[in-house]
Scaffold this active site. Structure first.
Site, short mmCIF file in Angstrom:
data_model
loop_
_atom_site.label_atom_id
_atom_site.label_comp_id
_atom_site.label_asym_id
_atom_site.label_seq_id
_atom_site.Cartn_x
_atom_site.Cartn_y
_atom_site.Cartn_z
N GLU A 1 46.43 52.41 43.73
CA GLU A 1 46.96 52.25 42.38
C GLU A 1 46.53 53.40 41.48
O GLU A 1 45.66 54.19 41.83
CB GLU A 1 46.40 50.96 41.75
CG GLU A 1 47.15 49.71 42.12
CD GLU A 1 48.40 49.52 41.28
OE1 GLU A 1 48.74 50.43 40.47
OE2 GLU A 1 49.07 48.49 41.44
N ARG B 1 39.96 40.77 36.02
CA ARG B 1 39.64 42.15 36.38
C ARG B 1 40.63 43.08 35.69
O ARG B 1 41.75 42.69 35.36
CB ARG B 1 39.72 42.37 37.89
CG ARG B 1 41.12 42.24 38.49
CD ARG B 1 41.20 42.84 39.88
NE ARG B 1 42.45 42.58 40.56
CZ ARG B 1 43.54 43.33 40.46
NH1 ARG B 1 43.57 44.38 39.65
NH2 ARG B 1 44.63 43.04 41.15
N ASN C 1 43.35 45.87 35.61
CA ASN C 1 44.38 46.34 36.52
C ASN C 1 44.74 47.77 36.09
O ASN C 1 43.87 48.62 36.06
CB ASN C 1 45.56 45.35 36.52
CG ASN C 1 46.49 45.56 37.69
OD1 ASN C 1 46.04 45.87 38.80
ND2 ASN C 1 47.78 45.44 37.49
N GLU D 1 44.43 36.52 41.67
CA GLU D 1 45.70 36.21 42.33
C GLU D 1 45.40 35.73 43.75
O GLU D 1 44.59 36.31 44.45
CB GLU D 1 46.65 37.42 42.33
CG GLU D 1 46.09 38.67 42.95
CD GLU D 1 47.02 39.88 42.91
OE1 GLU D 1 48.17 39.79 42.47
OE2 GLU D 1 46.55 40.95 43.34
N ASN E 1 50.28 45.95 33.48
CA ASN E 1 50.63 47.06 34.37
C ASN E 1 51.03 48.31 33.61
O ASN E 1 50.35 48.68 32.66
CB ASN E 1 51.67 46.58 35.39
CG ASN E 1 51.04 46.43 36.76
OD1 ASN E 1 50.27 47.29 37.17
ND2 ASN E 1 51.36 45.36 37.48
N ASP F 1 55.93 47.44 38.14
CA ASP F 1 54.48 47.64 38.28
C ASP F 1 54.06 48.86 37.45
O ASP F 1 54.31 48.90 36.24
CB ASP F 1 54.17 47.76 39.79
CG ASP F 1 52.73 47.47 40.12
OD1 ASP F 1 51.84 47.98 39.42
OD2 ASP F 1 52.45 46.75 41.08
#
Ligand code: BGC
Ligand code: CA
Length: 296
Positions: free
Chosen positions: A18, A101, A103, A121, A154, A205
């Site tokens: 990511e 957390r 992201n 999740e 996101n 995303d």
């Protein structure tokens, strides 16, 4: 146009890559592996990757103006020592939500570090609802909270004229825009500017913006990155990749004309040898905007 697999970035199964960020100073691509707590740095010139284990979930990484590295860690912002993996925490967030957390995260054009949180999740995108918030770390190390009740915080991007911030909550299935006050960082006038229907496009995303002000949105579960016009809401182009879970993208390379695209091999239900790699898309005919750093 060509799509290349950066073989040395491949992390095999269980890797949620990511947050790609191009660093023009070192000519490297920084990115994270969220659940395994790794920060990576890819050097195209030598096709090699350096990795540091930070020992906890990590959502995003960016360089600072003074040459340090800062991360959005599990529930805090921290400076990272590349040699040892040691973290120097500077601000805590979501103290009332210990399971959350960080992201995705990114710096704005004025050097503030924005990052959003999400709840746990069970499976990709099956998240405890509305646990997340969007935070902003200022130069003086204070943190402000700007949005609440987020499912999966996101992608972010700022328009070339610095008047608009674009933002994705994956489960809102679209891109929202805010009026953005570059002097204070304040956001107002939230509205959806792009609708991204789930059936067709999956989960929006990470995203990035190009020099024409068009948005490139990674569509998780549908193997693609789409280019959109945020003024009309129109989909302009679609790039497809040999991995279903595409997580984010950024422009980089010496001329900001390569689109680096991250993917995930976390909890896949089908065999996808290239999932968990980074792809480099060349000859798109458009460039990105220079990356933003945190002004420390
Ligand atoms: C998150 C994943 C999540 C996915 C769904 C990613 O940004 O890191 O945890 O499953 O978005 O869209
Ligand atoms: Ca993401």
């Amino acid at each position: 146009m060509s799509v290349e697999v950066l073989k040395s970035t491949s992390r095999g199964s269980g890797a949620l890559l990511e947050g790609p960020h191009w660093d023009p100073v070192t000519q490297t691509l920084l990115y994270v592996e969220i659940y395994s707590g790794k920060v990576h740095r890819y050097t195209p010139a030598t096709d090699s990757v350096e990795t540091v284990d930070v020992g906890e979930f990590v959502g995003a990484v960016v360089p600072t103006k003074s040459g340090k590295t800062i991360i959005a860690g599990r529930r805090h912002y921290a400076f990272l020592d590349w040699k040892t993996g040691a973290l120097n925490r500077i601000a805590e967030i979501d103290a009332d939500k210990p399971d959350n957390r960080f992201n995705d995260g990114k710096c704005d054009p004025m050097g503030r570090f924005w990052a959003g949180t999400m709840g746990p999740e069970d499976k990709p995108a099956q998240v405890r609802p509305k646990q997340g918030s969007l935070f902003c770390l200022h130069s003086d190390r204070t943190v402000t909270k700007h949005v609440e009740n987020i499912d999966i915080a996101n992608g972010m991007a700022w328009s070339p004229d610095r008047k608009t911030m674009y933002y994705i909550d994956s489960l809102a299935f679209g891109v929202d825009a805010f009026d953005y006050n570059k002097t204070t960082g304040a956001l107002s006038n939230r509205r959806q500017v792009i609708a991204i229907p789930h059936e067709e496009e999956g989960f929006p995303d990470g995203m990035t913006i190009d020099e024409e002000g068009m948005l490139w949105v990674a569509c998780f579960s549908k193997s693609r990155v789409n280019r959109y016009n945020p003024v009309t809401g129109d989909k302009l182009q679609m790039l497809t990749f040999p991995a279903t879970n595409i997580t984010s993208c950024c422009f980089g390379g010496p001329n900001y004309d390569i689109l680096f695209v991250t993917s995930s091999s976390f909890q896949l239900t089908s065999d996808q040898p290239l999932a968990g790699s980074i792809f480099a898309v060349k000859d798109l005919g458009v460039k990105g905007l220079p990356s933003n750093t945190y002004h420390d």
